[in-house]
Motif scaffolding. Sequence first.
Motif, PDB file in Angstrom:
ATOM      1  N   UNK A  72       0.825  -1.208   0.000  1.00  0.00           N
ATOM      2  CA  UNK A  72       0.000   0.000   0.000  1.00  0.00           C
ATOM      3  C   UNK A  72       0.858   1.257   0.000  1.00  0.00           C
ATOM      4  N   UNK A  73       1.934   1.233   0.769  1.00  0.00           N
ATOM      5  CA  UNK A  73       2.836   2.386   0.798  1.00  0.00           C
ATOM      6  C   UNK A  73       3.481   2.612  -0.562  1.00  0.00           C
ATOM      7  N   UNK A  74       3.881   1.525  -1.231  1.00  0.00           N
ATOM      8  CA  UNK A  74       4.495   1.629  -2.555  1.00  0.00           C
ATOM      9  C   UNK A  74       3.504   2.213  -3.553  1.00  0.00           C
ATOM     10  N   UNK A  75       2.249   1.793  -3.481  1.00  0.00           N
ATOM     11  CA  UNK A  75       1.224   2.311  -4.385  1.00  0.00           C
ATOM     12  C   UNK A  75       0.999   3.796  -4.140  1.00  0.00           C
ATOM     13  N   UNK A  76       0.989   4.205  -2.880  1.00  0.00           N
ATOM     14  CA  UNK A  76       0.799   5.621  -2.547  1.00  0.00           C
ATOM     15  C   UNK A  76       1.964   6.463  -3.059  1.00  0.00           C
ATOM     16  N   UNK A  77       3.177   5.980  -2.876  1.00  0.00           N
ATOM     17  CA  UNK A  77       4.358   6.714  -3.348  1.00  0.00           C
ATOM     18  C   UNK A  77       4.337   6.829  -4.869  1.00  0.00           C
ATOM     19  N   UNK A  78       3.948   5.757  -5.545  1.00  0.00           N
ATOM     20  CA  UNK A  78       3.889   5.768  -7.012  1.00  0.00           C
ATOM     21  C   UNK A  78       2.868   6.795  -7.500  1.00  0.00           C
ATOM     22  N   UNK A  79       1.692   6.826  -6.874  1.00  0.00           N
ATOM     23  CA  UNK A  79       0.662   7.798  -7.272  1.00  0.00           C
ATOM     24  C   UNK A  79       1.139   9.232  -7.065  1.00  0.00           C
ATOM     25  N   UNK A  80       1.753   9.495  -5.928  1.00  0.00           N
ATOM     26  CA  UNK A  80       2.248  10.855  -5.661  1.00  0.00           C
ATOM     27  C   UNK A  80       3.342  11.265  -6.656  1.00  0.00           C
ATOM     28  N   UNK A  81       4.193  10.301  -7.004  1.00  0.00           N
ATOM     29  CA  UNK A  81       5.257  10.601  -7.953  1.00  0.00           C
ATOM     30  C   UNK A  81       4.676  10.913  -9.326  1.00  0.00           C
ATOM     31  N   UNK A  82       3.642  10.147  -9.733  1.00  0.00           N
ATOM     32  CA  UNK A  82       2.999  10.416 -11.020  1.00  0.00           C
ATOM     33  C   UNK A  82       2.354  11.804 -11.023  1.00  0.00           C
ATOM     34  N   UNK A  83       1.711  12.185  -9.933  1.00  0.00           N
ATOM     35  CA  UNK A  83       1.091  13.512  -9.830  1.00  0.00           C
ATOM     36  C   UNK A  83       2.165  14.595  -9.910  1.00  0.00           C
ATOM     37  N   UNK A  84       3.287  14.318  -9.246  1.00  0.00           N
ATOM     38  CA  UNK A  84       4.387  15.275  -9.266  1.00  0.00           C
ATOM     39  C   UNK A  84       4.895  15.469 -10.694  1.00  0.00           C
TER      40      UNK A  84
END
Length: 123
Positions: free
Chosen positions: A101-113
């Motif tokens: 779940x943490x990896x998925x959250x980090x990936x989403x934030x990075x894509x938004x960035x």
Amino acid sequence: MFTHFTNITNALQALGKVYTNSEMVRKILRYLPRIWMPKVTAIEEAKDLKTLPLEDLLGSLMTHELSIIKKDDEEEMERKKKKIVALKSSANEEIEEDSDQEMALITRRFKKFLASKKKFGGK
């Protein structure tokens, strides 16, 4: 159980009712719970109930009871070991789920960035 039985037979003896050793052995064997039936059958077939001393019967029953208790304790220890392993594996699965779940959250934030950088013309 044997103490209770002895108290009853002693009280009956004081009232004038006397049981022979053979009668007492048979009464004890009848008094045992259903789960003891295999042991009762083994005693009846292996020994002559007319000559079997009450003390020998008691010793045989106590030995059987101790073996049942030992077997129950071993089974309980096995169950506890299995529970510990189960708890460890479920704890590991929870940790893996949390890290996924943490990896998925980090990936989403990075894509938004990255998407926000493209909007403002950043490279």
